[in-house]
Design a protein around this motif. Structure first.
Motif, PDB file in Angstrom:
ATOM      1  N   PHE A  81     -10.682   0.517 -32.375  1.00 14.28           N
ATOM      2  CA  PHE A  81     -11.934   1.174 -32.017  1.00 14.28           C
ATOM      3  C   PHE A  81     -13.128   0.359 -32.514  1.00 14.28           C
ATOM      4  O   PHE A  81     -12.994  -0.475 -33.388  1.00 14.28           O
ATOM      5  N   GLY A  82     -14.312   0.669 -31.960  1.00 12.54           N
ATOM      6  CA  GLY A  82     -15.474  -0.156 -32.226  1.00 12.54           C
ATOM      7  C   GLY A  82     -16.559   0.457 -33.091  1.00 12.54           C
ATOM      8  O   GLY A  82     -17.404  -0.264 -33.597  1.00 12.54           O
ATOM      9  N   MET A  83     -16.564   1.760 -33.265  1.00 10.71           N
ATOM     10  CA  MET A  83     -17.663   2.413 -33.996  1.00 10.71           C
ATOM     11  C   MET A  83     -17.215   2.801 -35.384  1.00 10.71           C
ATOM     12  O   MET A  83     -16.271   3.557 -35.518  1.00 10.71           O
ATOM     13  N   PRO A  84     -17.878   2.289 -36.405  1.00  8.02           N
ATOM     14  CA  PRO A  84     -18.911   1.257 -36.487  1.00  8.02           C
ATOM     15  C   PRO A  84     -18.296  -0.135 -36.621  1.00  8.02           C
ATOM     16  O   PRO A  84     -17.110  -0.271 -36.854  1.00  8.02           O
ATOM     17  N   SER A  85     -19.129  -1.137 -36.512  1.00 12.76           N
ATOM     18  CA  SER A  85     -18.686  -2.523 -36.625  1.00 12.76           C
ATOM     19  C   SER A  85     -18.387  -2.862 -38.089  1.00 12.76           C
ATOM     20  O   SER A  85     -19.266  -2.773 -38.944  1.00 12.76           O
ATOM     21  N   THR A  86     -17.138  -3.235 -38.358  1.00  5.22           N
ATOM     22  CA  THR A  86     -16.749  -3.598 -39.723  1.00  5.22           C
ATOM     23  C   THR A  86     -17.454  -4.874 -40.165  1.00  5.22           C
ATOM     24  O   THR A  86     -17.936  -4.967 -41.302  1.00  5.22           O
ATOM     25  N   HIS A  87     -17.515  -5.877 -39.283  1.00  2.45           N
ATOM     26  CA  HIS A  87     -18.200  -7.123 -39.628  1.00  2.45           C
ATOM     27  C   HIS A  87     -19.650  -6.848 -40.034  1.00  2.45           C
ATOM     28  O   HIS A  87     -20.141  -7.374 -41.033  1.00  2.45           O
ATOM     29  N   SER A  88     -20.342  -6.031 -39.252  1.00  7.91           N
ATOM     30  CA  SER A  88     -21.750  -5.742 -39.538  1.00  7.91           C
ATOM     31  C   SER A  88     -21.909  -4.994 -40.852  1.00  7.91           C
ATOM     32  O   SER A  88     -22.835  -5.264 -41.621  1.00  7.91           O
ATOM     33  N   ALA A  89     -21.004  -4.051 -41.114  1.00  6.94           N
ATOM     34  CA  ALA A  89     -21.076  -3.285 -42.355  1.00  6.94           C
ATOM     35  C   ALA A  89     -20.880  -4.185 -43.571  1.00  6.94           C
ATOM     36  O   ALA A  89     -21.669  -4.161 -44.517  1.00  6.94           O
ATOM     37  N   VAL A  90     -19.833  -4.986 -43.532  1.00  7.20           N
ATOM     38  CA  VAL A  90     -19.511  -5.825 -44.696  1.00  7.20           C
ATOM     39  C   VAL A  90     -20.553  -6.920 -44.897  1.00  7.20           C
ATOM     40  O   VAL A  90     -20.973  -7.190 -46.025  1.00  7.20           O
ATOM     41  N   ILE A  91     -21.028  -7.522 -43.814  1.00  4.23           N
ATOM     42  CA  ILE A  91     -21.991  -8.615 -43.990  1.00  4.23           C
ATOM     43  C   ILE A  91     -23.351  -8.078 -44.441  1.00  4.23           C
ATOM     44  O   ILE A  91     -24.055  -8.735 -45.209  1.00  4.23           O
ATOM     45  N   SER A  92     -23.717  -6.872 -44.022  1.00  2.91           N
ATOM     46  CA  SER A  92     -24.972  -6.302 -44.530  1.00  2.91           C
ATOM     47  C   SER A  92     -24.802  -5.905 -45.995  1.00  2.91           C
ATOM     48  O   SER A  92     -25.729  -6.033 -46.796  1.00  2.91           O
ATOM     49  N   TYR A  93     -23.595  -5.450 -46.369  1.00  3.59           N
ATOM     50  CA  TYR A  93     -23.293  -5.186 -47.781  1.00  3.59           C
ATOM     51  C   TYR A  93     -23.492  -6.473 -48.587  1.00  3.59           C
ATOM     52  O   TYR A  93     -24.136  -6.472 -49.638  1.00  3.59           O
ATOM     53  N   TYR A  94     -22.926  -7.579 -48.105  1.00  2.38           N
ATOM     54  CA  TYR A  94     -23.071  -8.872 -48.787  1.00  2.38           C
ATOM     55  C   TYR A  94     -24.545  -9.239 -48.960  1.00  2.38           C
ATOM     56  O   TYR A  94     -24.967  -9.671 -50.036  1.00  2.38           O
ATOM     57  N   ALA A  95     -25.314  -9.093 -47.901  1.00  2.00           N
ATOM     58  CA  ALA A  95     -26.722  -9.500 -47.949  1.00  2.00           C
ATOM     59  C   ALA A  95     -27.519  -8.648 -48.939  1.00  2.00           C
ATOM     60  O   ALA A  95     -28.249  -9.183 -49.782  1.00  2.00           O
ATOM     61  N   VAL A  96     -27.371  -7.339 -48.849  1.00  2.00           N
ATOM     62  CA  VAL A  96     -28.149  -6.446 -49.726  1.00  2.00           C
ATOM     63  C   VAL A  96     -27.714  -6.595 -51.176  1.00  2.00           C
ATOM     64  O   VAL A  96     -28.549  -6.702 -52.076  1.00  2.00           O
ATOM     65  N   TYR A  97     -26.414  -6.630 -51.420  1.00  2.00           N
ATOM     66  CA  TYR A  97     -25.937  -6.776 -52.796  1.00  2.00           C
ATOM     67  C   TYR A  97     -26.398  -8.112 -53.385  1.00  2.00           C
ATOM     68  O   TYR A  97     -26.814  -8.181 -54.544  1.00  2.00           O
ATOM     69  N   SER A  98     -26.357  -9.161 -52.585  1.00  2.00           N
ATOM     70  CA  SER A  98     -26.810 -10.477 -53.061  1.00  2.00           C
ATOM     71  C   SER A  98     -28.292 -10.461 -53.419  1.00  2.00           C
ATOM     72  O   SER A  98     -28.697 -11.053 -54.429  1.00  2.00           O
ATOM     73  N   LEU A  99     -29.096  -9.797 -52.597  1.00  2.00           N
ATOM     74  CA  LEU A  99     -30.527  -9.663 -52.910  1.00  2.00           C
ATOM     75  C   LEU A  99     -30.732  -8.908 -54.217  1.00  2.00           C
ATOM     76  O   LEU A  99     -31.536  -9.316 -55.063  1.00  2.00           O
ATOM     77  N   LEU A 100     -30.002  -7.811 -54.393  1.00  2.00           N
ATOM     78  CA  LEU A 100     -30.125  -7.022 -55.622  1.00  2.00           C
ATOM     79  C   LEU A 100     -29.662  -7.821 -56.840  1.00  2.00           C
ATOM     80  O   LEU A 100     -30.316  -7.794 -57.891  1.00  2.00           O
ATOM     81  N   ALA A 101     -28.561  -8.525 -56.704  1.00  2.00           N
ATOM     82  CA  ALA A 101     -28.048  -9.338 -57.814  1.00  2.00           C
ATOM     83  C   ALA A 101     -29.029 -10.445 -58.188  1.00  2.00           C
ATOM     84  O   ALA A 101     -29.289 -10.692 -59.369  1.00  2.00           O
ATOM     85  N   ALA A 102     -29.600 -11.092 -57.179  1.00  2.00           N
ATOM     86  CA  ALA A 102     -30.566 -12.165 -57.447  1.00  2.00           C
ATOM     87  C   ALA A 102     -31.811 -11.620 -58.140  1.00  2.00           C
ATOM     88  O   ALA A 102     -32.395 -12.293 -58.993  1.00  2.00           O
TER      89      ALA A 102
END
Length: 183
Positions: A81-102
């Motif tokens: 199934f397609g809803m929601p996109s796993t790639h989009s969820a995980v990569i946005s997690y990476y981006a936001v967490y990286s910003l917070l960590a930095a």
């Protein structure tokens, strides 16, 4: 000369497309290398958060049961199934967490001499994350709403998981690194 330029552009575009198709492998490999290089409890916590984010999305897919768009190329249709996109969820997690960590975490001992990473890492990760999320639509794997819901999921999970590290992990993580991670 025009033909040579077209061939190079075609090769570059093909490489970029393959790179986007294989983001799962690329991101996993980079994460594993970071864990091995830093031997950091914080990076392990971050990685576990990405796995939790992914698993929650997989459960959501089973609840929503929304099909993926029909892929234009034969044999390329994904079966889950397609809803929601796993790639989009995980990569946005990476981006936001990286910003917070930095912004809020102390620099790890592995990177003491590289304070510039606080600025450069988010400048690389955020555009890369956005490109990966958009590529899910471009590659025909997801619809716009599937990508947006996945992206929003990562945006919610990352600060919550980061808060767990700030509240508990920072203290216990340092202890674990000092006591058990003698590498």
């Amino acid at each position: 000369m025009e033909d040579g330029r077209m061939q190079r552009t075609g090769w570059t575009w093909t490489f970029f497309r393959i790179f986007l198709e294989e983001t799962n492998m690329v991101v996993t490999a980079l994460t594993a290398c970071t864990i091995l290089y830093t031997r950091s409890a914080a990076v392990v916590h971050f990685t576990v958060g990405a796995v939790v984010c992914s698993r929650v999305v997989k459960l959501m897919k089973r609840c929503f049961r929304q099909p993926r768009p029909v892929h234009p190329l034969p044999g390329r249709q994904k079966k889950d199934f397609g809803m929601p996109s796993t790639h989009s969820a995980v990569i946005s997690y990476y981006a936001v967490y990286s910003l917070l960590a930095a912004a809020f975490l102390p620099t790890h001992l592995s990177f003491e001499q590289a304070e510039w990473l606080r600025v450069v890492a988010p400048l690389i990760i955020v555009p890369w994350a956005t490109t990966i999320a958009i590529s899910r639509i471009w590659l025909g794997h997801h619809t716009v709403p599937q990508v947006l819901v996945g992206f929003a999921h990562g945006l919610v999970i990352a600060p919550a998981w980061f808060h767990l590290w700030q509240q508990y992990g920072n203290t216990y993580g340092s202890y674990v690194e000092r006591t058990y991670m003698i590498w």
